[in-house]
Design a protein around this motif. Structure first.
Motif, mmCIF file in Angstrom:
data_model
loop_
_atom_site.group_PDB
_atom_site.id
_atom_site.type_symbol
_atom_site.label_atom_id
_atom_site.label_comp_id
_atom_site.label_asym_id
_atom_site.label_seq_id
_atom_site.Cartn_x
_atom_site.Cartn_y
_atom_site.Cartn_z
ATOM 1 N N LEU A 1 -5.723 1.044 6.481
ATOM 2 C CA LEU A 1 -4.501 1.837 6.610
ATOM 3 C C LEU A 1 -4.123 2.032 8.070
ATOM 4 C CD1 LEU A 1 -2.242 3.594 5.460
ATOM 5 C CD2 LEU A 1 -3.869 5.493 5.355
ATOM 6 N N ARG B 1 1.659 16.568 2.670
ATOM 7 C CA ARG B 1 1.701 15.137 2.958
ATOM 8 C C ARG B 1 1.319 14.885 4.415
ATOM 9 N NH1 ARG B 1 6.524 17.286 3.865
ATOM 10 N NH2 ARG B 1 8.007 16.337 5.310
ATOM 11 N N ASP C 1 6.532 6.261 6.490
ATOM 12 C CA ASP C 1 5.485 6.305 5.470
ATOM 13 C C ASP C 1 5.039 7.741 5.243
ATOM 14 O OD1 ASP C 1 3.682 5.391 3.604
ATOM 15 O OD2 ASP C 1 2.177 4.739 5.054
ATOM 16 N N ASN C 2 4.562 7.993 4.026
ATOM 17 C CA ASN C 2 3.905 9.253 3.673
ATOM 18 C C ASN C 2 2.554 8.935 3.057
ATOM 19 O OD1 ASN C 2 5.714 11.366 4.363
ATOM 20 N ND2 ASN C 2 7.053 10.703 2.705
ATOM 21 N N GLN C 3 1.543 9.705 3.397
ATOM 22 C CA GLN C 3 0.218 9.541 2.823
ATOM 23 C C GLN C 3 -0.235 10.875 2.219
ATOM 24 O OE1 GLN C 3 -1.517 6.717 2.521
ATOM 25 N NE2 GLN C 3 0.053 5.523 3.585
ATOM 26 N N GLU D 1 0.830 -1.208 0.000
ATOM 27 C CA GLU D 1 0.000 0.000 0.000
ATOM 28 C C GLU D 1 0.864 1.258 0.000
ATOM 29 O OE1 GLU D 1 -3.388 0.350 2.316
ATOM 30 O OE2 GLU D 1 -4.190 -1.611 1.774
ATOM 31 N N ALA D 2 1.988 1.220 0.683
ATOM 32 C CA ALA D 2 2.898 2.371 0.658
ATOM 33 C C ALA D 2 3.404 2.620 -0.763
ATOM 34 C CB ALA D 2 4.071 2.140 1.605
ATOM 35 N N ASN E 1 0.441 3.948 -2.957
ATOM 36 C CA ASN E 1 0.122 5.348 -2.661
ATOM 37 C C ASN E 1 1.187 6.289 -3.213
ATOM 38 O OD1 ASN E 1 -2.291 4.844 -1.319
ATOM 39 N ND2 ASN E 1 -1.277 4.525 0.640
ATOM 40 N N THR F 1 -5.987 12.459 3.270
ATOM 41 C CA THR F 1 -6.355 11.370 4.178
ATOM 42 C C THR F 1 -6.291 11.795 5.647
ATOM 43 O OG1 THR F 1 -4.072 10.550 4.320
ATOM 44 C CG2 THR F 1 -5.458 9.652 2.552
#
Length: 565
Positions: free
Chosen positions: A186, A210, A225-227, A141-142, A145, A231
């Motif tokens: 997540l 971010r 991680d960065n989203q 998922e990382a 994204n 979100t």
């Protein structure tokens, strides 16, 4: 490989057993839930916390007889393959990512390589034969994204875009966003991955461009991680729902707790949210009892320190203090001491803010300042309960200090903590609060000051002979060669060179000479000098001994304690 799914659950169960990622009782429980709910076995195992994502990936890899694709290899992908034929939404739902094409063969990394439907759909869309590899869901998922940041643009139109005023967003909308499957997945991945990798804290921090997720390992933060910034509201709201906080209140700090089953056992999380420029910061303290051992040897305290501390705890009355900055292991040391003196013939009571771990046979009380239940008021009430030993989480003010002194004078043993840089500084700190010197000398039985230094990874540490300059700087015996150790880094220590932490400490016992200095109003430097002349090993000296023993590095000791003599 199109027949993978037909016997997939049984093969997965066999692989989980053979790799040790699960046991037969957990699998039987998951099969029962899967049969009742109609879900797949792997999904139930993850939802119930009966297996970790890493354990699941290892099981799949053993079935496929292929290596797990790790984050390093995924990060080398610069742009998505077949972006004109495979939609980002489909790939994210399928948790699948094409990573390499050679002629008419496509390597496809999947969180569930038994997902024949998704593999067949990708084969038809690309016209390539598909070879399936496996990665953990969090790593996939990382990568997805990062490669497809433009997904879910439509959310901008429903009030979830971060450019909108958060105060105007409806609480029901936040609940809806926080209840969506991708957000739930997540948040679970962020939390489960932290537990699996033994992080002590999770930091979720929104910025303009971010949402950053950082884990604290061995006292040092690492970005993991960065989203996308859109979100932020949903993710923070999901955490608030789990911690039973008010999701509509985003102007004030809030505190709560989460209890989750991770890897088959319950883990507590202490949650704190604070408003900031681009939303809210959430910090989760991971309280995993299975990673904490109330044992002096595991703490790393020197034997002579342990002996002095134990002797102080065996005294019938007085005050014993543990000092150090936030996050230096004071509470764990006190818990270890309490575990050693806990007995059926003694009434042991603690006043804490918050209660981090439950101790069998000990009465633990939570401070609640909102209703006036603070350290001082609780301490007064507890004295009417006929306790033998009282632990006060922290002496923060003169009122609490005075009641603690009165308790010690009337025959109780009081344990507590202070935020000071050294053992001797605790005396001047209590004096600055307003305690008289004669009371300090009457009740003080011992002060343990400690820090936590990172332990060297025993796999990759490298010995080096200390240079003459270094020996002179740290007052080492010039007639002998001294071996110090250097942090190198390897996969076992996440390439940091360190693995775990160990306590270094000094213990000040008020001797007649020290007592006279306290009564004369001496400062902490004079008191420490007198204690050292009587044999006290300072915290820096303890750290230097640990460095010479190959347990840590001299750089780490200097970073935590200071530059030395």
């Amino acid at each position: 490989m199109s027949t993978l799914a037909s016997s997939g659950d049984q093969r997965l169960a066999d692989a989980l057993l053979s790799t040790g990622a699960s046991d037969i009782r957990a699998l039987d429980r998951a099969r029962s839930v899967a049969a009742d709910s109609g879900q797949l076995l792997h999904a139930v195992l993850l939802q119930l916390g009966l297996v970790s994502e890493g354990g699941l990936a290892s099981a799949y890899a053993s079935i496929l007889e292929r290596a797990i694709i790790g984050p390093t290899e995924l990060e080398q992908i610069d742009e998505p393959l077949f972006s004109d034929r495979l939609s980002s939404r489909f790939l994210k739902q399928a948790r699948a990512l094409p990573i390499n094409q050679h002629e008419r063969t496509l390597r496809l990394v999947m969180a569930n390589p038994f997902d024949d439907y998704s593999a067949a759909a990708i084969r038809l869309a690309t016209g390539c034969e598909v070879i399936r590899d496996v990665a953990t869901g969090a790593d996939l998922e990382a990568a997805l994204n990062r490669l497809y940041p433009e997904d879910d643009e439509s959310e901008d139109t429903d009030g979830s875009h971060t450019n909108h005023d958060p105060a105007e967003e409806d609480a029901d909308r936040l609940k809806d966003l926080a209840s969506e499957a991708p957000i739930i997945r997540l948040v679970n991945q962020i939390i489960f991955r932290a537990v699996e990798t033994r992080a002590s804290d999770i930091h979720i921090e929104p910025f303009e461009d971010r949402l950053v997720v950082r884990y604290r390992y061995d006292g040092v933060l690492h970005e993991v991680d960065n989203q996308p910034p859109r979100t932020t509201a949903a993710l923070i709201s999901r955490i608030k729902i789990m911690a039973k906080l008010d999701i509509a209140e985003r102007r004030l700090p809030q505190d709560g707790r989460i209890k989750l089953a991770v890897r088959g056992h319950e883990v507590d999380f202490r949650v704190s949210t604070v408003p900031c420029l681009h939303g809210e910061i959430a910090v989760l303290r991971v309280l995993d009892r299975t990673t904490v051992s109330f044992d002096y040897a595991r703490l790393g305290l020197a034997p002579e320190i342990v002996a002095s501390f134990r002797d102080a705890l065996e005294l019938p009355n007085g005050i014993v203090l543990v000092t150090g900055p936030t996050g230096s292991g004071k509470t764990t040391t006190l818990y270890t001491g309490l575990s050693g003196i806990n007995a059926v013939d003694r009434n042991v009571v603690t006043i804490e803010d918050p209660i981090e771990y439950q101790l069998a046979g000990i009465n633990q009380i939570q401070v609640r300042p909102v209703i006036g239940l603070n350290f001082a008021s609780l301490l007064r009430a507890i004295l009417r309960q006929d306790p033998d030993v009282i632990m006060v989480g922290e002496i923060r003010d003169i009122e609490t200090a005075q009641i603690a002194v009165q308790a010690a004078l009337t025959g109780h043993l009081v344990l507590s903590t202070l935020h000071t840089n050294s053992a001797a500084a605790a005396i001047t700190r209590l004096r600055d609060m307003g305690l008289e010197d004669y009371l300090l000398t009457a009740v003080l039985r011992g002060i343990l000051a400690q820090r936590l230094v990172r332990r060297l990874c025993q796999t990759c540490r490298h010995p080096e002979i200390a240079s003459p300059e270094l020996a002179r700087r740290f007052a080492l015996d010039a007639t002998h060669q001294h071996t110090l150790w250097r942090a190198v880094g390897c996969p076992e220590c996440r390439h940091t060179g360190y693995r775990g932490r160990s306590a270094i400490a000094e213990f000040l016992r008020p001797s007649p000479a020290v007592t006279r200095l306290i009564l004369s109003g001496a400062d902490h430097e004079q008191i420490e000098s007198a204690a050292v002349s009587e044999g006290m090993v300072t915290m820096f000296q303890a750290g230097l001994r640990a460095a010479l023993a190959g347990e840590t590095t001299i750089e780490e000791v200097s970073r935590i304690v200071g530059g030395g003599e």
